[in-house]
Design a protein around this motif. Structure first.
Motif, short mmCIF file in Angstrom:
data_model
loop_
_atom_site.label_atom_id
_atom_site.label_comp_id
_atom_site.label_asym_id
_atom_site.label_seq_id
_atom_site.Cartn_x
_atom_site.Cartn_y
_atom_site.Cartn_z
N LEU A 89 -57.37 -45.63 10.72
CA LEU A 89 -57.89 -45.54 9.35
C LEU A 89 -58.99 -44.50 9.25
CD1 LEU A 89 -58.01 -46.65 6.44
CD2 LEU A 89 -59.63 -48.35 7.25
N ARG A 90 -59.91 -44.51 10.21
CA ARG A 90 -61.02 -43.54 10.19
C ARG A 90 -60.49 -42.11 10.30
NH1 ARG A 90 -66.76 -43.85 11.81
NH2 ARG A 90 -67.43 -41.79 12.54
N PHE A 91 -59.41 -41.94 11.06
CA PHE A 91 -58.88 -40.60 11.30
C PHE A 91 -58.02 -40.10 10.13
CE2 PHE A 91 -55.92 -37.59 13.41
CZ PHE A 91 -56.85 -36.74 13.99
N THR A 92 -57.34 -41.01 9.43
CA THR A 92 -56.32 -40.60 8.45
C THR A 92 -56.65 -40.96 7.01
OG1 THR A 92 -55.10 -42.69 8.75
CG2 THR A 92 -54.50 -40.86 10.20
N TRP A 93 -57.82 -41.53 6.74
CA TRP A 93 -58.07 -42.06 5.40
C TRP A 93 -58.03 -40.98 4.32
CZ3 TRP A 93 -61.96 -40.45 2.17
CH2 TRP A 93 -63.00 -39.72 2.75
N LEU A 94 -58.50 -39.77 4.63
CA LEU A 94 -58.55 -38.72 3.60
C LEU A 94 -57.16 -38.27 3.17
CD1 LEU A 94 -60.17 -36.91 1.79
CD2 LEU A 94 -60.40 -35.27 3.68
N PRO A 95 -56.25 -37.87 4.09
CA PRO A 95 -54.90 -37.51 3.62
C PRO A 95 -54.16 -38.69 3.00
CG PRO A 95 -54.98 -37.57 6.02
CD PRO A 95 -56.39 -37.65 5.55
N ALA A 96 -54.43 -39.93 3.48
CA ALA A 96 -53.79 -41.10 2.88
C ALA A 96 -54.26 -41.29 1.45
CB ALA A 96 -54.09 -42.35 3.71
N LEU A 97 -55.56 -41.08 1.22
CA LEU A 97 -56.11 -41.21 -0.13
C LEU A 97 -55.55 -40.13 -1.05
CD1 LEU A 97 -58.05 -42.58 -2.11
CD2 LEU A 97 -59.87 -41.09 -1.24
N LEU A 98 -55.45 -38.90 -0.55
CA LEU A 98 -54.88 -37.82 -1.35
C LEU A 98 -53.43 -38.12 -1.72
CD1 LEU A 98 -56.34 -34.69 0.49
CD2 LEU A 98 -57.05 -35.63 -1.71
N SER A 116 -48.65 -35.63 10.12
CA SER A 116 -49.14 -34.80 11.22
C SER A 116 -50.40 -35.39 11.85
CB SER A 116 -49.42 -33.37 10.73
OG SER A 116 -50.57 -33.31 9.91
N TYR A 117 -51.24 -36.03 11.04
CA TYR A 117 -52.42 -36.73 11.57
C TYR A 117 -51.98 -37.84 12.52
CZ TYR A 117 -56.22 -34.73 8.74
OH TYR A 117 -57.18 -33.90 8.21
N ALA A 118 -50.98 -38.61 12.11
CA ALA A 118 -50.51 -39.72 12.94
C ALA A 118 -49.86 -39.21 14.23
CB ALA A 118 -49.50 -40.57 12.15
N PHE A 119 -49.06 -38.15 14.13
CA PHE A 119 -48.44 -37.60 15.33
C PHE A 119 -49.47 -37.01 16.28
CE2 PHE A 119 -44.56 -37.19 12.54
CZ PHE A 119 -43.86 -38.20 13.18
N SER A 120 -50.56 -36.49 15.72
CA SER A 120 -51.63 -35.99 16.57
C SER A 120 -52.24 -37.12 17.39
CB SER A 120 -52.71 -35.33 15.70
OG SER A 120 -53.78 -34.85 16.49
N LEU A 121 -52.41 -38.29 16.78
CA LEU A 121 -52.93 -39.46 17.50
C LEU A 121 -51.94 -39.92 18.57
CD1 LEU A 121 -54.53 -41.60 14.64
CD2 LEU A 121 -55.71 -40.28 16.41
N ALA A 149 -64.86 -38.82 16.05
CA ALA A 149 -66.31 -38.64 16.04
C ALA A 149 -66.85 -38.53 14.62
CB ALA A 149 -66.68 -37.40 16.84
N ARG A 150 -66.02 -38.10 13.67
CA ARG A 150 -66.46 -37.88 12.30
C ARG A 150 -65.61 -38.69 11.34
NH1 ARG A 150 -66.89 -31.25 12.32
NH2 ARG A 150 -68.44 -31.06 14.01
N TRP A 151 -66.19 -38.93 10.17
CA TRP A 151 -65.46 -39.66 9.14
C TRP A 151 -64.38 -38.79 8.50
CZ3 TRP A 151 -64.66 -44.49 7.82
CH2 TRP A 151 -65.56 -45.46 8.26
N ILE A 152 -64.60 -37.48 8.46
CA ILE A 152 -63.60 -36.57 7.91
C ILE A 152 -63.06 -35.73 9.06
CG2 ILE A 152 -63.16 -34.66 6.33
CD1 ILE A 152 -65.31 -35.73 4.52
N SER A 153 -61.82 -36.01 9.45
CA SER A 153 -61.19 -35.30 10.56
C SER A 153 -60.42 -34.09 10.02
CB SER A 153 -60.23 -36.23 11.31
OG SER A 153 -60.92 -37.35 11.82
N THR A 154 -60.59 -32.98 10.69
CA THR A 154 -59.88 -31.77 10.26
C THR A 154 -58.41 -31.85 10.67
OG1 THR A 154 -60.53 -30.68 12.32
CG2 THR A 154 -61.94 -30.34 10.41
N PRO A 155 -57.54 -31.19 9.93
CA PRO A 155 -56.12 -31.23 10.28
C PRO A 155 -55.84 -30.60 11.64
CG PRO A 155 -56.44 -30.43 8.03
CD PRO A 155 -57.79 -30.46 8.67
#
Length: 314
Positions: free
Chosen positions: A34-43, A100-105, A119-125
């Protein structure tokens, strides 16, 4: 990071163990995901809600456009169609970004044995993984188009000739092409969960390997889709009710009736659609984890198969 042997990827598992291990990995690391993917999920959720609202608000214009098209003028229908198409394309792009965020994980889990804590709340792609995701999406788009177009043409010819034999043949072709698409899941998941593979090196070889384990792939895909449908039916019920109510209200406008909706209904519907879309995004992401372990099981089967072949030579 300490590796969990139960979550080790390259291990032969039964279909039940694949599904359980996949969802266990997902739920056990949900806060990190959730912390890693919340921004693209929200978009994705916001654009999905915008698309749903656009369909509702455009319905009177679309119906009016159909009537005008019959009279030789299709401008309103064309305008609304282009708007909906544009929003749909944007939603598809954002969905690929989220995947792509999920596959990165998953690729990090494969190489490190654990899903890292962002490490951050907003993870870069992860741009490299995004390009790999787009590449696989294009392959699936072409494959599905071919699988649909050929049977559709056969069915269409059968309808024009009123031939039950050709229509039946077209339906059988549609079923056969769907079955032939299924093994493509394995090379797709393996390519997207690793960084040291090349697309066409793994695509054809992986497809042949996937054919050997067609029944395993079918069982896993069937189970996770069934689970997802049950969950989505429950969580999207309020959104479905609101959608139907709004569509009925818009249909009433065409009949000359007042809208009959409170002024805040538009914002309430948008909020419900956004929340529903956000939850749907994480239901979709959860399906990747059983598929990840399914690919690991097939890969381990192939490793052992190659080792046995090598031993028989000596």
């Amino acid at each position: 990071m300490e590796k969990n042997n139960e979550e080790h990827l390259l291990k032969i598992r039964s279909a039940r163990a694949i599904v359980l291990t996949g969802f266990r990995l997902y739920l056990g690391n949900f806060r990190r995901i959730l912390r890693f993917t919340w921004l693209p999920a929200l978009l994705c959720a916001l654009v999905s809600a915008l698309y749903t609202n656009a369909i509702i608000s455009a319905m009177p214009q679309l119906l009016a456009g159909i009537q005008q098209a019959a009279q030789g003028s299709a401008t309103p229908m064309l305008t609304q169609g282009l708007l909906l198409t544009g929003i749909s394309l944007l939603l598809d792009i954002l969905l690929l970004l989220l995947l792509s965020y999920a596959f990165s994980l998953l690729s990090r889990h494969r190489s490190e044995g654990a899903i890292p804590y962002p490490a951050r709340w907003i993870s870069t792609p992860d741009w490299r993984m995004l390009m790999r995701t787009i590449g696989i999406a294009l392959i699936w788009m072409v494959a599905i188009s071919i699988a649909i177009v050929i049977p559709t043409v056969v069915i269409g010819v059968g309808l024009s000739l009123q031939s039950l034999t050709m229509m039946g043949t077209g339906l059988l072709l549609l079923l056969a092409t769907a079955c032939l698409l299924l093994p493509l899941v394995y090379p797709s998941m393996r390519y997207l969960s690793t960084r040291d593979t090349r697309l066409f090196d793994i695509l054809f070889k992986g497809y042949r390997q996937g054919l050997r384990y067609w029944s395993t792939i079918f069982v896993i895909v069937f189970i996770i889709i069934l689970i997802a449908l049950v969950i989505l039916t429950v969580i999207t019920l309020p959104a479905i009710v609101l959608f139907i109510a709004n569509m009925q209200a818009q249909a009433g406008i065409l009949m000359g009736d007042p809208l009959g909706m409170p002024s805040y209904m538009g914002w309430l519907a948008f909020l419900v659609f956004t929340l529903s879309g956000f939850i749907e995004a994480y239901v979709i992401l959860s399906l990747l984890f059983p598929l990840y372990y399914m690919a690991g099981t097939i890969e381990q089967h192939e490793i052992q198969r190659n080792e046995k072949s090598a031993n028989t030579l000596y």
